[in-house]
Design a protein around this motif. Structure first.
Motif, PDB file in Angstrom:
ATOM      1  N   PHE A 133     124.301 -40.217  63.189  1.00  0.00           N
ATOM      2  CA  PHE A 133     124.877 -38.986  62.663  1.00  0.00           C
ATOM      3  C   PHE A 133     126.394 -39.107  62.759  1.00  0.00           C
ATOM      4  O   PHE A 133     126.917 -39.711  63.707  1.00  0.00           O
ATOM      5  N   PHE A 134     127.110 -38.537  61.818  1.00  0.00           N
ATOM      6  CA  PHE A 134     128.562 -38.600  61.876  1.00  0.00           C
ATOM      7  C   PHE A 134     129.070 -37.948  63.159  1.00  0.00           C
ATOM      8  O   PHE A 134     128.511 -36.934  63.613  1.00  0.00           O
ATOM      9  N   ASN A 177     130.612 -35.645  65.818  1.00  0.00           N
ATOM     10  CA  ASN A 177     130.919 -34.201  65.847  1.00  0.00           C
ATOM     11  C   ASN A 177     130.371 -33.439  64.631  1.00  0.00           C
ATOM     12  O   ASN A 177     130.861 -32.359  64.306  1.00  0.00           O
ATOM     13  N   SER A 178     129.380 -34.030  63.960  1.00  0.00           N
ATOM     14  CA  SER A 178     128.834 -33.359  62.776  1.00  0.00           C
ATOM     15  C   SER A 178     127.804 -32.302  63.160  1.00  0.00           C
ATOM     16  O   SER A 178     127.294 -32.263  64.281  1.00  0.00           O
ATOM     17  N   THR A 179     127.482 -31.455  62.205  1.00  0.00           N
ATOM     18  CA  THR A 179     126.470 -30.417  62.348  1.00  0.00           C
ATOM     19  C   THR A 179     125.338 -30.710  61.367  1.00  0.00           C
ATOM     20  O   THR A 179     125.515 -31.508  60.425  1.00  0.00           O
ATOM     21  N   GLU A 214     126.498 -30.277  57.826  1.00  0.00           N
ATOM     22  CA  GLU A 214     127.327 -31.359  57.303  1.00  0.00           C
ATOM     23  C   GLU A 214     126.483 -32.578  56.933  1.00  0.00           C
ATOM     24  O   GLU A 214     126.746 -33.244  55.922  1.00  0.00           O
ATOM     25  N   MET A 215     125.445 -32.866  57.732  1.00  0.00           N
ATOM     26  CA  MET A 215     124.557 -33.963  57.387  1.00  0.00           C
ATOM     27  C   MET A 215     123.752 -33.631  56.129  1.00  0.00           C
ATOM     28  O   MET A 215     123.491 -34.510  55.297  1.00  0.00           O
ATOM     29  N   TYR A 255     125.954 -34.315  53.197  1.00  0.00           N
ATOM     30  CA  TYR A 255     126.080 -35.759  52.953  1.00  0.00           C
ATOM     31  C   TYR A 255     124.848 -36.289  52.235  1.00  0.00           C
ATOM     32  O   TYR A 255     124.962 -36.989  51.216  1.00  0.00           O
ATOM     33  N   LYS A 269     126.661 -28.526  67.046  1.00  0.00           N
ATOM     34  CA  LYS A 269     127.067 -29.927  67.096  1.00  0.00           C
ATOM     35  C   LYS A 269     125.860 -30.796  67.463  1.00  0.00           C
ATOM     36  O   LYS A 269     125.203 -30.564  68.479  1.00  0.00           O
TER      37      LYS A 269
END
Length: 299
Positions: free
Chosen positions: A84-85, A87-89, A92-93, A96, A123
């Motif tokens: 997962f990127f 600090n992504s949520t 946000e995934m 993407y 997060k």
């Protein structure tokens, strides 16, 4: 259909995957089994186009997968430590994966987040291992790909969540013909979901078979026959395994049920019963015939 053709992969001088070849038919649940270090994860990475094999190739629906973005749109790969990127949520995934998979179902994904108590603004790095697994699985299902590659995906999920995930996978298979490929080290974990199973050991395939065919062709026979007829029963059935306790014979026999019945009726049985084998018992028998002890390889 997925075709793995004579795939070999090295890490330095170590051969991690050794001339592996098999096919995975559409709509089937394929279980890829083997101990840690058997080559399961490496093979899945090759199948996903993450690694390039030294020899052979992986073909998905007629197209070679390595460095082929169009072929990669057909599957979602969940690694054993899914990325997962930073600090992504979940939101946000989601954004993407919507750019990667044109059929991503945003509405369904957000509904899943509520049902699984995964806050879409939270997060991901604050999640437990099990929560990260759940999120990866939900992203995969909502991507609506034809294939999903699961690498030790049930590891880290509690028993209730494992059954929930299996239920979701079964629903996807029935509704849209999803083809899951599930790599796992525990044979018992896959018994209730797989149609086909491939067994890896030291980078090579020991066995790759349709479970229904295997189950129909091998049985457990418990019987009591007159002592003078025991040798005839053993000679005609040629059991893979034989155990005798008192007068009770327990045989693992590789032949059709009807043939077993004919042999028993011809030898004046006092008692006999033909029983189905568990997946574990089938694999023990099949691999022992091939010269391996699966109890040392899997359990």
């Amino acid at each position: 259909m997925i075709e793995i053709k004579n795939v070999t992969k090295y890490y330095g001088r170590k051969k991690a995957v050794d001339r592996v070849s098999f096919e995975i038919q559409d709509g089937a649940v394929f279980g890829l089994l083997g101990t840690n270090g058997a080559g399961k994860s490496t093979l899945l990475r090759v199948m996903a186009g993450v690694l390039k094999p030294e020899e052979g190739e992986v073909i998905i629906d007629g197209e070679s997968v390595f460095e082929n973005p169009e072929a990669k749109k057909r599957f979602f790969y969940i690694s054993d430590n899914h990325f997962f990127f930073p600090n992504s949520t979940p939101r946000e995934m989601e954004e993407y994966y919507m750019t990667v998979y044109p059929d991503f179902d945003k509405e369904r994904f957000e509904d899943f987040l509520v049902k699984f108590h995964l806050g879409k603004g939270s997060k991901i790095n604050s999640y437990s291992k099990g929560m990260k697994r759940q999120l990866a699985i939900l992203l995969a299902l909502c991507s609506n790909t034809k294939y999903i590659f699961f690498d030790e995906t049930f590891d880290g999920l509690d028993p209730v969540m494992r059954q929930a995930v299996k239920g979701l996978i079964a629903g996807e298979i029935e509704e849209r013909g999803l083809t899951p490929i599930i790599a796992f080290h525990n044979l018992r974990e896959l018994e209730d979901i797989c149609d086909y199973v491939g067994l890896l050991h030291r980078g090579g395939v020991i066995l790759s078979k349709d479970l229904e065919t295997m189950k129909c062709g091998i049985h457990k026979l418990q019987c009591v026959v007159p002592a003078e007829n025991e040798e005839a029963v053993l000679a005609e059935l040629k059991p893979l395994q034989t155990d005798k306790r008192g007068s009770l014979l327990t045989l693992t026999v590789k032949c059709e049920k009807e043939r077993m019945e004919e042999v028993m009726e011809a030898n004046n049985p006092i008692f006999y019963e033909i029983l189905p084998l568990s997946l574990e018992e089938i694999f023990i028998s099949e691999t022992e015939v091939a010269g391996y002890d699966i109890k040392k390889l899997i359990f």
